[in-house]
Design a protein around this motif. Structure first.
Motif, short mmCIF file in Angstrom:
data_model
loop_
_atom_site.label_atom_id
_atom_site.label_comp_id
_atom_site.label_asym_id
_atom_site.label_seq_id
_atom_site.Cartn_x
_atom_site.Cartn_y
_atom_site.Cartn_z
N GLU A 147 -16.28 73.99 34.63
CA GLU A 147 -15.63 73.34 35.77
C GLU A 147 -16.19 71.94 35.99
OE1 GLU A 147 -16.32 75.02 39.70
OE2 GLU A 147 -18.22 75.89 39.07
N SER B 287 -16.58 68.91 39.03
CA SER B 287 -16.62 68.87 40.49
C SER B 287 -15.43 68.13 41.08
CB SER B 287 -17.93 68.23 40.95
OG SER B 287 -18.02 66.91 40.48
N THR B 288 -14.73 67.35 40.31
CA THR B 288 -13.54 66.64 40.81
C THR B 288 -12.25 67.33 40.40
OG1 THR B 288 -14.77 64.57 40.60
CG2 THR B 288 -12.39 64.39 40.88
N GLY C 267 -11.87 70.53 38.94
CA GLY C 267 -11.76 71.98 39.07
C GLY C 267 -12.00 72.72 37.76
N LEU D 236 -8.14 94.72 45.89
CA LEU D 236 -8.84 93.44 45.77
C LEU D 236 -9.78 93.22 46.96
CD1 LEU D 236 -9.41 90.75 44.44
CD2 LEU D 236 -7.31 89.84 45.44
N LEU E 93 -21.34 85.26 47.35
CA LEU E 93 -20.35 84.84 46.35
C LEU E 93 -20.40 83.32 46.20
CD1 LEU E 93 -17.14 86.87 47.28
CD2 LEU E 93 -19.02 87.48 45.75
N ILE F 181 -14.85 81.94 43.00
CA ILE F 181 -13.78 82.89 42.66
C ILE F 181 -12.72 82.15 41.89
CG2 ILE F 181 -11.97 84.40 43.58
CD1 ILE F 181 -13.53 84.89 45.98
N SER G 102 -8.94 82.94 39.41
CA SER G 102 -8.01 83.94 38.88
C SER G 102 -7.14 83.31 37.81
CB SER G 102 -7.14 84.53 40.01
OG SER G 102 -6.36 83.52 40.61
N TYR H 117 -3.26 89.52 38.14
CA TYR H 117 -4.28 88.55 37.76
C TYR H 117 -5.53 89.20 37.16
CZ TYR H 117 -1.44 86.02 41.13
OH TYR H 117 -0.38 85.48 41.80
N PHE I 163 -9.37 88.42 37.74
CA PHE I 163 -10.21 87.67 38.67
C PHE I 163 -11.59 87.45 38.06
CE2 PHE I 163 -7.13 89.93 41.27
CZ PHE I 163 -6.64 88.91 42.07
N LEU J 279 -18.51 83.32 52.47
CA LEU J 279 -17.29 83.63 51.72
C LEU J 279 -17.06 85.14 51.68
CD1 LEU J 279 -14.87 82.92 50.00
CD2 LEU J 279 -16.39 82.71 48.02
N SER K 98 -3.24 87.10 46.48
CA SER K 98 -3.79 86.13 45.52
C SER K 98 -4.89 85.29 46.14
CB SER K 98 -2.70 85.23 44.91
OG SER K 98 -2.46 84.11 45.71
N ILE K 99 -5.75 84.78 45.28
CA ILE K 99 -6.86 83.91 45.68
C ILE K 99 -6.89 82.73 44.73
CG2 ILE K 99 -9.37 83.73 45.93
CD1 ILE K 99 -9.59 86.57 46.48
N ASN K 100 -7.05 81.55 45.28
CA ASN K 100 -7.23 80.37 44.46
C ASN K 100 -8.33 79.51 45.06
OD1 ASN K 100 -5.18 79.91 42.19
ND2 ASN K 100 -3.89 80.68 43.85
N SER K 101 -8.90 78.63 44.26
CA SER K 101 -9.85 77.67 44.81
C SER K 101 -9.66 76.33 44.12
CB SER K 101 -11.29 78.17 44.66
OG SER K 101 -11.63 78.31 43.30
N ARG K 102 -9.94 75.26 44.86
CA ARG K 102 -9.93 73.90 44.33
C ARG K 102 -11.19 73.20 44.83
NH1 ARG K 102 -8.10 72.22 40.32
NH2 ARG K 102 -7.70 70.14 41.12
N PRO K 103 -11.67 72.19 44.11
CA PRO K 103 -12.86 71.47 44.58
C PRO K 103 -12.61 70.87 45.97
CG PRO K 103 -12.32 70.83 42.33
CD PRO K 103 -11.18 71.66 42.82
N PHE L 95 -19.06 71.44 43.55
CA PHE L 95 -19.07 72.90 43.52
C PHE L 95 -19.02 73.52 44.91
CE2 PHE L 95 -21.28 71.23 39.73
CZ PHE L 95 -20.17 71.34 38.90
N TYR M 289 -15.81 74.40 47.60
CA TYR M 289 -14.40 74.62 47.33
C TYR M 289 -13.57 74.72 48.59
CZ TYR M 289 -16.73 76.13 43.07
OH TYR M 289 -17.53 76.18 41.98
N PHE N 250 -10.65 77.22 49.56
CA PHE N 250 -10.07 78.47 49.08
C PHE N 250 -8.68 78.66 49.66
CE2 PHE N 250 -14.66 79.05 48.98
CZ PHE N 250 -14.85 79.53 47.69
#
Lengths: 334, 334
Positions: A60, A62-63, A65, A263, A277, A280, A282, A292, A294, B263, B279-284, B290, B292, B294
């Motif tokens: 990953e 940091s900008t 993803g 989930l 955590l 995360i 997926s 998905y 995960f 989290l 569903s779960i997603n994450s972006r910076p 590091f 996020y 979510f």
């Protein structure tokens, strides 16, 4: 004469890539042979089929993803990489440099930096451009062409619009490729945005500016993959400090489609066992649409778990998940 | 004469894109004007600044995963899209077609399909290629060039390697662009992989094969964005059946960096309130490396919550999260 066979670590090439920089930070070269691979898939293949002892792949930035190519290999939908484990991680501060050839006219050197204004031009899409955080080390008036990866151009907007106005832009496949092209330039008027490593490893490149990126906290995290439960002592890895000593564990899992709530149940197990955590992700399972695989990363190690909290959370997953896999536990250093 | 001003729905263009297909499935054209936008950002801008009533953007594909450009706009790190809500979703079965011009020689028509073998060639990277699941509707021997988006080529491997061996491949920016190029071909020997819509909307294209994709469960999900809490009745949207009536809610949140366990605590709230996470997603976050933003989607609606379970989970988030936002609740239909 006896030839000493060093163990090999494979990394996402080409030479002078940021993956190469990651490997050099941690794998000592007297012990290891560093070998570039063409793709992330190739790194996984070489580790799984025993051609190399270890591999290093980006996970990953940091900008930008997650790196989905790495996640998809870790998802291992076809069981091709059944022996692969995650054995560690490496952080690389991404600093872009401008490399090329110094202006041969000594009069202009050091006196006059580019257009001299030190300000960037407001545009329709960026009406209040940020100021570049670094200045050129040399005059840039002779630069006519600029080569780099599109992502690197995007990360160096302020510098380019301040010091390289009107220069012709050429997109290429990697920052190291850009440096390679410029190293073969005979006109002396081409430059590349690339890693500092590229400037050092390639013949005939001058450093024209350092740390030209807009954000100074641009970091890429890499995973070390192997076929181990813990990193062997004889790997002699350099311990990279991340501020505090701790451990990390990465798992992947799927939940049964017929069991709503599974989930949430997997995830609540981490809270129940007081495990933090840290990320995360997926990816599509490719078994049915919108199911998905995960990925969860948390603080703690399966191999150093005196109070059984990691075991507790993993037992919970084993009970609730449809399938799951411990990808690895590794150490972080102070 | 009075001009009747219809409300406008903006979609990720160009004309005949899969987003266009999504809009046509749900927004009735007598009521709505359908307007293509150049980028996902443009769709968000037009909705936020009131130029259009609604927008349609892709959020995930069942094979390729999440669309990060849409997630990044929903993350709304700069507060540009503070009024935007998610008002619904649209599913589109992605069926690729081969479009071009029929072979003018009637002798070859219907008798002879391409090389006639109906089998694909094993290669080093794909030693056991899957058989194509559909046959050409017309002879393809005259095809010399094939245009499409790289992702579409990747999704039609079996058909191409069986029926279009040796044809020259041309990557273009979208499947609709490919159809447009081929519609202007005067040699009669070019073909495009595109949507069925492209074949219908563009002049002078013949359908040469239908459903040529390798996987028959390739689906893209789109979000309808607007500035509403619930979809206005006068939108007159066509109710797309997804098998069972239910509701969905989408939220985004960040957790405090200084509070390990936050989290897990947010996530355990869904289990505590018996809400199924879908569903779960994450972006910076782009605040620090590091960390996020979510995204969580779950079954239930803030606006139809008789037993207060959704309220309970959102109250828990409000207590634990650093920041959070309800992006929307919407209905699914049987």
């Amino acid at each position: 004469m006896e030839t000493i066979q060093r163990p090999v670590v494979s990394f996402l090439g080409p030479i002078a890539s940021y993956s190469h920089q990651a490997v050099r930070q941690v794998f000592p070269e007297p012990t290891w042979e560093l070998r570039p691979a063409a793709t992330i898939d190739d790194v996984f293949d070489q580790v799984q089929f025993g051609e190399v002892k270890a591999g290093v792949v980006p996970i990953e930035n940091s900008t930008n993803g997650s790196v989905v190519f790495t996640l998809d290999n870790l998802a291992d939908r076809n069981g091709r990489y059944k022996d692969i484990t995650v054995d560690g991680e490496i952080f690389v501060d991404v600093h872009h440099c401008l490399v090329g050839h110094r202006n041969p006219s000594p009069v202009l050197e050091l006196e006059d930096h580019g257009d001299g204004s030190g300000t960037c031009t407001p545009t329709l899409t960026d009406p209040r451009p940020s100021k570049p955080k670094s200045k050129p080390l040399a005059n840039l008036r002779h630069i006519k062409r600029l080569y780099s990866h599109p992502q690197a151009f995007g990360q160096c907007n302020a510098f380019i619009s301040t010091y390289l106005k009107g220069v012709e832009i050429f997109d290429v496949s990697s920052t190291s490729k850009a440096a390679e092209i410029v190293s073969q330039d005979t006109t002396g008027t081409w430059a590349a945005i690339s890693s500092e490593l590229a400037a050092n490893l390639m013949q005939g490149l001058d450093m024209l500016a350092r740390s030209i990126e807009d954000r100074d906290d641009n970091t890429t995290r890499f995973l070390i993959i192997g076929k181990n439960t813990t990193v062997p002592k004889d790997w002699n890895l350099v311990k990279q400090s991340v501020g505090e000593a701790s451990t990390r564990t990465l798992i992947s899992f799927t939940v049964p489609h017929t069991s709503p709530g599974a989930l949430a149940e997997v995830l609540s197990g981490f809270k129940a066992h007081n495990l933090n955590l840290t990320s995360i992700n997926s990816r599509p399972s490719l078994l049915a649409p919108f199911q998905y695989i995960f990925f969860i990363e948390f603080e703690g190690s399966k191999y150093d778990d005196p109070d059984g909290r990691v075991k507790g959370a993993l037992d919970n997953i084993d009970r609730v998940a449809q399938s799951w896999r411990l990808l690895g536990s590794w150490e972080r250093y102070k």
